[in-house]
Design a protein around this motif. Structure first.
Motif, PDB file in Angstrom:
ATOM      1  N   LEU A 328       0.841  -1.194   0.000  1.00  0.00           N
ATOM      2  CA  LEU A 328       0.000   0.000   0.000  1.00  0.00           C
ATOM      3  C   LEU A 328       0.878   1.246   0.000  1.00  0.00           C
ATOM      4  O   LEU A 328       1.810   1.359   0.803  1.00  0.00           O
ATOM      5  CB  LEU A 328      -0.900   0.017   1.239  1.00  0.00           C
ATOM      6  CG  LEU A 328      -1.811  -1.196   1.462  1.00  0.00           C
ATOM      7  CD1 LEU A 328      -2.769  -0.905   2.613  1.00  0.00           C
ATOM      8  CD2 LEU A 328      -2.558  -1.566   0.208  1.00  0.00           C
ATOM      9  N   PRO A 329       0.593   2.202  -0.868  1.00  0.00           N
ATOM     10  CA  PRO A 329       1.362   3.449  -0.873  1.00  0.00           C
ATOM     11  C   PRO A 329       1.119   4.234   0.418  1.00  0.00           C
ATOM     12  O   PRO A 329       0.099   4.043   1.101  1.00  0.00           O
ATOM     13  CB  PRO A 329       0.806   4.211  -2.079  1.00  0.00           C
ATOM     14  CG  PRO A 329       0.107   3.182  -2.910  1.00  0.00           C
ATOM     15  CD  PRO A 329      -0.406   2.168  -1.939  1.00  0.00           C
ATOM     16  N   PRO A 330       2.022   5.143   0.762  1.00  0.00           N
ATOM     17  CA  PRO A 330       1.783   6.004   1.926  1.00  0.00           C
ATOM     18  C   PRO A 330       0.661   6.987   1.629  1.00  0.00           C
ATOM     19  O   PRO A 330       0.208   7.119   0.486  1.00  0.00           O
ATOM     20  CB  PRO A 330       3.126   6.725   2.102  1.00  0.00           C
ATOM     21  CG  PRO A 330       3.719   6.723   0.723  1.00  0.00           C
ATOM     22  CD  PRO A 330       3.290   5.426   0.104  1.00  0.00           C
ATOM     23  N   LEU A 331       0.221   7.687   2.666  1.00  0.00           N
ATOM     24  CA  LEU A 331      -0.832   8.699   2.542  1.00  0.00           C
ATOM     25  C   LEU A 331      -0.291  10.053   2.967  1.00  0.00           C
ATOM     26  O   LEU A 331       0.793  10.163   3.545  1.00  0.00           O
ATOM     27  CB  LEU A 331      -2.031   8.330   3.419  1.00  0.00           C
ATOM     28  CG  LEU A 331      -2.695   6.983   3.174  1.00  0.00           C
ATOM     29  CD1 LEU A 331      -3.761   6.711   4.235  1.00  0.00           C
ATOM     30  CD2 LEU A 331      -3.292   6.921   1.783  1.00  0.00           C
ATOM     31  N   ASN A 332      -1.071  11.089   2.678  1.00  0.00           N
ATOM     32  CA  ASN A 332      -0.763  12.434   3.149  1.00  0.00           C
ATOM     33  C   ASN A 332      -2.057  13.029   3.707  1.00  0.00           C
ATOM     34  O   ASN A 332      -2.824  13.681   2.980  1.00  0.00           O
ATOM     35  CB  ASN A 332      -0.211  13.304   2.021  1.00  0.00           C
ATOM     36  CG  ASN A 332       0.399  14.601   2.515  1.00  0.00           C
ATOM     37  OD1 ASN A 332      -0.096  15.193   3.467  1.00  0.00           O
ATOM     38  ND2 ASN A 332       1.474  15.041   1.878  1.00  0.00           N
ATOM     39  N   PRO A 333      -2.359  12.763   4.992  1.00  0.00           N
ATOM     40  CA  PRO A 333      -3.653  13.151   5.568  1.00  0.00           C
ATOM     41  C   PRO A 333      -3.990  14.636   5.430  1.00  0.00           C
ATOM     42  O   PRO A 333      -5.162  14.984   5.256  1.00  0.00           O
ATOM     43  CB  PRO A 333      -3.513  12.740   7.034  1.00  0.00           C
ATOM     44  CG  PRO A 333      -2.544  11.616   7.012  1.00  0.00           C
ATOM     45  CD  PRO A 333      -1.543  11.994   5.956  1.00  0.00           C
ATOM     46  N   GLU A 334      -2.990  15.505   5.531  1.00  0.00           N
ATOM     47  CA  GLU A 334      -3.274  16.938   5.419  1.00  0.00           C
ATOM     48  C   GLU A 334      -3.844  17.282   4.056  1.00  0.00           C
ATOM     49  O   GLU A 334      -4.814  18.047   3.939  1.00  0.00           O
ATOM     50  CB  GLU A 334      -1.991  17.737   5.664  1.00  0.00           C
ATOM     51  CG  GLU A 334      -2.200  19.242   5.601  1.00  0.00           C
ATOM     52  CD  GLU A 334      -0.916  20.021   5.828  1.00  0.00           C
ATOM     53  OE1 GLU A 334      -0.913  21.240   5.569  1.00  0.00           O
ATOM     54  OE2 GLU A 334       0.089  19.412   6.261  1.00  0.00           O
ATOM     55  N   ARG A 335      -3.270  16.701   3.004  1.00  0.00           N
ATOM     56  CA  ARG A 335      -3.777  16.963   1.654  1.00  0.00           C
ATOM     57  C   ARG A 335      -5.139  16.287   1.437  1.00  0.00           C
ATOM     58  O   ARG A 335      -6.020  16.855   0.769  1.00  0.00           O
ATOM     59  CB  ARG A 335      -2.780  16.464   0.621  1.00  0.00           C
ATOM     60  CG  ARG A 335      -1.407  17.083   0.692  1.00  0.00           C
ATOM     61  CD  ARG A 335      -1.387  18.535   0.275  1.00  0.00           C
ATOM     62  NE  ARG A 335      -1.475  18.712  -1.170  1.00  0.00           N
ATOM     63  CZ  ARG A 335      -1.105  19.828  -1.808  1.00  0.00           C
ATOM     64  NH1 ARG A 335      -0.615  20.857  -1.118  1.00  0.00           N
ATOM     65  NH2 ARG A 335      -1.219  19.932  -3.109  1.00  0.00           N
ATOM     66  N   ILE A 336      -5.321  15.105   1.975  1.00  0.00           N
ATOM     67  CA  ILE A 336      -6.614  14.425   1.853  1.00  0.00           C
ATOM     68  C   ILE A 336      -7.723  15.257   2.494  1.00  0.00           C
ATOM     69  O   ILE A 336      -8.807  15.418   1.932  1.00  0.00           O
ATOM     70  CB  ILE A 336      -6.547  13.025   2.499  1.00  0.00           C
ATOM     71  CG1 ILE A 336      -5.610  12.113   1.699  1.00  0.00           C
ATOM     72  CG2 ILE A 336      -7.944  12.396   2.581  1.00  0.00           C
ATOM     73  CD1 ILE A 336      -5.362  10.767   2.339  1.00  0.00           C
TER      74      ILE A 336
END
Length: 409
Positions: A328-336
């Motif tokens: 699974l790729p990482p996430l960027n919660p702030e951008r989401i």
């Protein structure tokens, strides 16, 4: 049975409309779709400006920085009639922060655009790759449209640019003020299909006619490779670009044809559930599997995701399909949060790490996580402006890792 009733009601609603009308006094502009663009800046001026130089403020008669498709329709009444013959337009791509990521195009005469177009301009084309299981239809918004009707037929419509539904219609949808539509039904039956779209105003009156019919073909049992997953597999990226743009499908950069069995919004559990319906008709020999991102960011435990992935692996083995898992790729919660206004589970990094550790125990896996993560454990903006879906640059990185795996195996 319920789906049939809903479809029947929908078809009845779509066919009850007042006659179409030609929409005078507009111009339809269409331009090449820039790479990893979120939106476009459109400038209309009285002068031609060369070499990306700024136009004199006094000469600019119109500007917009919120165009999310590679084209637009403008009302010529917004410009003085004699003056419109001497106006020029140019566009440049912008990122999520409205910062330019490319140069202005060369100025073109405004009236070189398509005047008083009677049909929408479509932007979906699947002639360069296998048709995805779940189609996405996209077009340039029509000036004054309150809703659209998307029609799919199994034969070229008898009157391609008319206003009445075709006798060959197999499905149809009424959608709002959008520029793309995700078909909720899979295409598992072989054949040649066509899709087209027509616009309606707030009085349910057709604006012009149907677009040209766009063909696409569904074939079964001819693709050795398939991809399976959620929207990261389905395609799309850079916030506003739908899966209908092939460049946002990582399989587009592989050296062979791949059947895309992805479906936007899927959880790991949904992938396990729809396996028989959506995978078996196409009989792939090898399947690249990427699933669980939506589950993890939504707070589902790693243990539940691992259970679903295990089920998918067991089903692959049962039906003689070789499963190749992608981490699974990482996430960027702030951008989401910024783009989708959706929170990400606080423990997402810990749970994602557990899922990826499981994936690395499988006989065949590809570690795309390591290729995409930054030093903070996040998905960097350079790879995904929305923090979730890798853009073209990110999809190329994923394809690079898949190609490396293939070359070494």
């Amino acid at each position: 049975m319920l789906l049939r009733k809903i479809t029947a009601i929908l078809l009845l609603f779509l066919t009850v409309t007042v006659p179409a009308f030609a929409q005078p006094g507009k111009v339809q502009l269409v331009w090449p779709h820039a790479e990893d663009v979120v939106m476009y800046e459109l400038e209309v001026a009285r002068v031609k400006v060369a070499d990306d130089a700024p136009a004199p403020a006094a000469e600019i008669v119109y500007t917009s920085t919120s165009i999310y498709t590679p084209g637009v329709e403008l009302n010529l009444a917004s410009f003085a009639a004699p003056e419109s013959k001497k106006l020029y337009y140019r566009v440049r791509p912008l990122d999520l922060d409205s910062e330019p990521i490319g140069r202005f195009s060369r100025p073109s005469a405004l009236l070189q655009g398509k005047l008083n177009s009677l049909k929408p301009a479509t932007t979906t084309n699947f002639t360069d790759r296998p048709t995805p299981l779940y189609m996405v239809y996209s077009w340039i918004p029509v000036l004054g449209a309150a809703r659209y009707e998307v029609e799919v037929t199994n034969h070229i419509p008898e009157r391609e640019n008319g206003i009445t539904p075709s006798k060959y219609r197999v499905r149809a949808y009424s959608v709002g003020q959008v520029f793309d539509f995700y078909d909720p039904q899979p295409f598992t039956r072989e054949g040649c299909y066509y899709w087209r779209v027509i616009a309606f105003d707030e009085n349910n009156k057709a604006i012009g006619a149907y677009s040209d019919a766009v063909p696409f073909r569904v074939e079964r049992g001819v693709y050795k490779w398939a991809t399976y997953g959620d929207s990261i597999t389905h395609g799309g990226g850079a916030v506003s670009n739908p899966p209908s743009d092939a460049r946002y499908d990582y399989a587009y950069y592989l050296p062979f044809a791949v059947k895309n069995l992805g479906k936007s919004g899927d959880t790991a559990a949904a992938l396990a559930e729809r396996f028989e319906q959506d995978v078996l008709p196409f009989k792939p020999e090898v399947m690249l599997i990427l699933g669980g991102t939506n589950s993890i960011r939504g707070g589902v435990s790693a243990a539940e995701v691992i259970d679903s992935l295990t089920t998918i692996r067991e089903k692959c083995e049962k039906y003689s399909i070789k499963p190749v898992f992608l981490t699974l790729p990482p996430l960027n919660p702030e951008r989401i949060q910024r783009v989708f206004n959706q929170p990400t589970a606080d423990n997402w990094q810990q749970e994602l790490k557990k899922v990826n550790a499981f994936i690395k125990t499988q006989p065949d896996y590809i570690d795309v996580y390591a290729a995409l993560v930054d030093d903070k454990g996040l998905l960097p903006v350079k790879y995904a402006q929305d923090g979730l879906h890798p853009d073209i640059a990110g999809k190329k990185v994923m394809a690079r890792e898949v190609n490396a795996y293939i070359n070494s195996h």
